[in-house]
Design a protein around this motif. Structure first.
Motif, mmCIF file in Angstrom:
data_model
loop_
_atom_site.group_PDB
_atom_site.id
_atom_site.type_symbol
_atom_site.label_atom_id
_atom_site.label_comp_id
_atom_site.label_asym_id
_atom_site.label_seq_id
_atom_site.Cartn_x
_atom_site.Cartn_y
_atom_site.Cartn_z
ATOM 1 N N ASP A 377 32.458 54.001 99.940
ATOM 2 C CA ASP A 377 32.496 53.945 101.398
ATOM 3 C C ASP A 377 33.159 52.655 101.883
ATOM 4 O OD1 ASP A 377 30.984 56.282 101.351
ATOM 5 O OD2 ASP A 377 29.096 55.167 101.390
ATOM 6 N N THR A 378 33.722 52.723 103.072
ATOM 7 C CA THR A 378 34.230 51.535 103.752
ATOM 8 C C THR A 378 33.133 51.026 104.688
ATOM 9 O OG1 THR A 378 36.509 52.340 103.684
ATOM 10 C CG2 THR A 378 35.996 50.607 105.274
ATOM 11 N N PRO A 379 32.562 49.859 104.422
ATOM 12 C CA PRO A 379 31.477 49.358 105.275
ATOM 13 C C PRO A 379 31.926 49.211 106.725
ATOM 14 C CG PRO A 379 31.640 48.071 103.255
ATOM 15 C CD PRO A 379 32.845 48.944 103.300
ATOM 16 N N ALA A 380 31.011 49.491 107.642
ATOM 17 C CA ALA A 380 31.340 49.446 109.075
ATOM 18 C C ALA A 380 31.237 48.044 109.658
ATOM 19 C CB ALA A 380 30.417 50.383 109.839
ATOM 20 N N PHE A 381 30.424 47.172 109.044
ATOM 21 C CA PHE A 381 30.187 45.816 109.555
ATOM 22 C C PHE A 381 29.688 45.860 111.009
ATOM 23 C CE2 PHE A 381 33.114 45.139 106.055
ATOM 24 C CZ PHE A 381 32.584 44.031 105.420
ATOM 25 N N THR A 382 28.781 46.774 111.282
ATOM 26 C CA THR A 382 28.207 46.891 112.624
ATOM 27 C C THR A 382 26.740 46.502 112.677
ATOM 28 O OG1 THR A 382 27.784 49.241 112.209
ATOM 29 C CG2 THR A 382 29.830 48.667 113.345
ATOM 30 N N ASP A 383 26.060 46.484 111.519
ATOM 31 C CA ASP A 383 24.647 46.129 111.487
ATOM 32 C C ASP A 383 24.515 44.759 110.838
ATOM 33 O OD1 ASP A 383 21.931 46.071 111.553
ATOM 34 O OD2 ASP A 383 21.609 47.926 110.413
ATOM 35 N N LEU A 384 24.765 43.713 111.653
ATOM 36 C CA LEU A 384 24.814 42.338 111.152
ATOM 37 C C LEU A 384 23.907 41.431 111.984
ATOM 38 C CD1 LEU A 384 28.685 41.923 110.628
ATOM 39 C CD2 LEU A 384 26.971 42.435 108.875
ATOM 40 N N PRO A 385 22.594 41.605 111.906
ATOM 41 C CA PRO A 385 21.708 40.708 112.660
ATOM 42 C C PRO A 385 21.883 39.260 112.206
ATOM 43 C CG PRO A 385 20.457 42.058 111.114
ATOM 44 C CD PRO A 385 21.831 42.621 111.142
ATOM 45 N N ASN A 386 21.956 38.374 113.189
ATOM 46 C CA ASN A 386 22.164 36.958 112.908
ATOM 47 C C ASN A 386 20.883 36.318 112.377
ATOM 48 O OD1 ASN A 386 24.058 34.539 113.406
ATOM 49 N ND2 ASN A 386 22.133 33.902 114.350
ATOM 50 N N VAL A 387 21.005 35.498 111.345
ATOM 51 C CA VAL A 387 19.854 34.817 110.752
ATOM 52 C C VAL A 387 19.793 33.366 111.229
ATOM 53 C CG1 VAL A 387 18.765 34.077 108.597
ATOM 54 C CG2 VAL A 387 19.884 36.312 108.728
#
Length: 572
Positions: A377-387
């Motif tokens: 799969d090609t990751p969407a990079f949409t679920d990136l909660p900031n730490v």
């Protein structure tokens, strides 16, 4: 001296081994016969050097333009007859396209450009107005040290012959591989990340190719681990009875090593062997140094013993950007909850003669929660909660020097959570440091993890740059018992999105509903928002950021139950 690699090629999927590998190899004299690290120019008419039919084998001469000084730079037209020759020339003073055209006009069948910075490999551009796009012969870049060896041999009146391109079928007996197709491990690992000294398992794997014209018999691979120069472990794979000319195999089995390691300097060494004496043994042995340290430093880029820190071979970035450039590494560990990331070391430089004094660099740590299958799969990079995150503002022109960005909040990591640690650069003339020597193609397939994602503006590329260079980002870890973490038990997790934000940013708090005091400050400590708020039943509040100027801000919420939320957000 500036070290810039203007890279315009990206990779979206997992690495797929390609047997049609290119090589740059000195055939004679024997004193310098070897295969050299290189990059081929990919201009409008340059041939596909992975095709054996485009292979060039020719004598080498030093190209000269006849100018009073620096004539081997080929920056002015030449009268030298280069017909049937490979032209050796040097980087500097003028564009690659100019140099190449001047050599090509004199009949060169191949062009070798020598670097002017030790260890640097550059992807060359065709120059202003794409002037190099008329050239229909191979153009290759090699390192300063390799080019100097060839230059010195020619100056000593030795005849030098080189092969440029795919060497399949050129020699009778020629087994080999390429960097990255033998498995390595992260180059710098803190001893604090292991529960005990046996918690550094090493998995051996190798893929080899029969480049030679003859079938090869009884092929095997040895794998050795040395510690501080002494052999610690040796294993020999199974034997492959026959490997036909042009075929490859990765069907080697080893006894993986899970013994004690501990603090020290190590190397993994693979060697390819068979019944035949190899006619080109320079690609039969691969060495991967790694270091288990007590300094709480982690990096995929190798440890440089000369500088006693992380190796950086050059600075990368898209040549033409569509927005900010983000360079990341990934991190994941089943035992990560015993430590956190305190800060990040990195290098940058600017193109041409520009300064980086005053530049602000953003460092961000995200949880990478996208669901995908590595290599499929090609990751969407949409679920990136900031730490957490931090910034570094250059107060002087510290190009090609490591600097350190401290995180605003020291957050403990979660077990087996996939993280992205990223450096974000807004100036299109600034580039981030990379290690172009350490390769992780096979390692990525073993751990099923993309290691070097990048973003050009809002477009992400999971596998980073073509060729697999590794960002020289170095993580400084901390453990729970360190000073300054007394309030860590009061910090609770929160998700901030979108980040970067424009008009609205949402904060979602885990397992909380009720009153809170919200404060938003800029990096200078000035309070720009201060309100009493109510966290709704979904644990969420929305913050209006439309009146804030572009930059990074710290969001702090003190909850009525005594807990606290801290997060960083970028407003664009």
């Amino acid at each position: 001296m500036k070290r810039i690699l203007l890279i315009v090629t990206f990779v979206c999927g997992a690495f797929v081994a390609n047997a049609q590998q290119t090589t740059v190899q000195v055939l004679y004299p024997s004193s310098i016969a070897s295969g050299y690290e290189h990059s081929f120019a990919d201009w409008a008419l340059t041939p596909d050097m992975k095709d054996p039919l485009n292979r060039v084998i020719a004598p080498v001469v030093i190209a000269r333009d006849g100018s009073a000084t620096k004539d081997s730079l080929m920056c002015t037209p030449s009268t030298q007859d280069l017909t049937g020759k490979i032209a050796l020339l040097f980087r500097g003073e003028c564009e690659f396209g100019t140099k190449a055209v001047n050599a090509w006009n004199q009949g060169a069948v191949g062009i070798v450009v020598v670097g002017n910075v030790t260890g640097e490999i550059v992807n060359m551009s065709a120059g202003t107005n794409n002037q190099g796009d008329v050239i229909d012969v191979p153009i290759v870049f090699i390192t300063k040290e390799d080019g100097t060896a060839i230059y010195d041999a020619l100056m000593a009146n030795d005849s030098v012959s080189m092969l440029l391109g795919n060497k399949i079928g050129f020699m009778p007996n020629d087994l080999g591989s390429v960097a990255g197709l033998t498995a390595n491990v992260p180059a710098q690992v803190p001893v604090q990340t292991a529960a005990n000294t046996t918690d550094f398992p090493i998995i051996f794997a190798a893929q080899i190719y029969n480049y030679g014209a003859n079938d090869q018999t009884n092929i095997y691979v040895t794998a050795v681990i040395n510690k501080d120069g002494n052999e610690l472990h040796r294993d020999t794979s199974n034997v492959i009875a026959t490997l036909a000319s042009g075929d490859s195999t990765d069907q080697f089995t080893f006894t993986d090593y899970s013994g004690a390691l501990g603090v020290g300097d190590y190397e993994i060494i693979y060697e390819i062997l068979s019944d035949s004496t190899d006619d080109s043994a320079n690609d039969n042995k691969f060495e991967y140094p790694f270091r288990i340290n007590n300094d709480k430093l982690f990096s995929y880029a190798k440890y440089d013993s000369d500088s006693s820190f992380t190796f950086n071979s050059g600075n990368y970035g898209p040549a033409e950007r569509s927005g900010a450039f983000t360079s990341c590494i990934t991190y994941q560990d089943p035992n990560a909850s015993t430590y956190g990331i305190k800060g990040v070391f990195f290098q940058t430089s600017a193109k041409d003669s520009l300064t980086i004094d005053g530049e602000e660099i953003l460092v961000q740590i995200f949880k990478w929660n996208d669901v995908f299958t590595f290599g499929t799969d090609t990751p969407a990079f949409t679920d990136l909660p900031n730490v957490t995150g931090g910034t570094y503002t250059y107060m002087e022109d510290l190009q090609n020097e490591y600097v350190y960005a401290d995180m605003e909040d020291y957050i403990m990591l979660d077990d087996d959570q996939r993280y992205l640690i990223c450096v974000k650069i807004y100036n299109e003339n600034v580039y981030i440091g990379y290690d172009n020597e350490t390769k992780y193609d096979y390692y990525q397939s073993i751990v099923s993890r993309y290691l070097t994602p990048i973003a050009d503006g809002e477009t992400w590329y999971a596998s980073g740059f073509t060729g697999g260079p590794m960002p020289s980002l170095t993580l400084q870890f901390f453990t729970a018992d360190e000073v300054g973490l007394t309030n860590a038990d009061k910090l609770i997790a929160a998700t901030v999105y979108p980040n970067p934000a424009t008009d609205i940013v949402n904060v979602v708090v885990d397992n909380y509903e009720g009153a809170a005091t919200l404060t938003v400050t800029d990096l200078a400590g000035k309070t720009v928002i201060s309100n009493d708020v109510t966290v709704n039943a979904n644990g969420a509040i929305s913050i209006n950021t439309s009146n804030l100027t572009a930059g990074m801000y710290i969001v702090n919420m003190k909850l009525a139950n005594g807990n606290e939320v801290k997060a960083s957000v970028v407003v664009e």
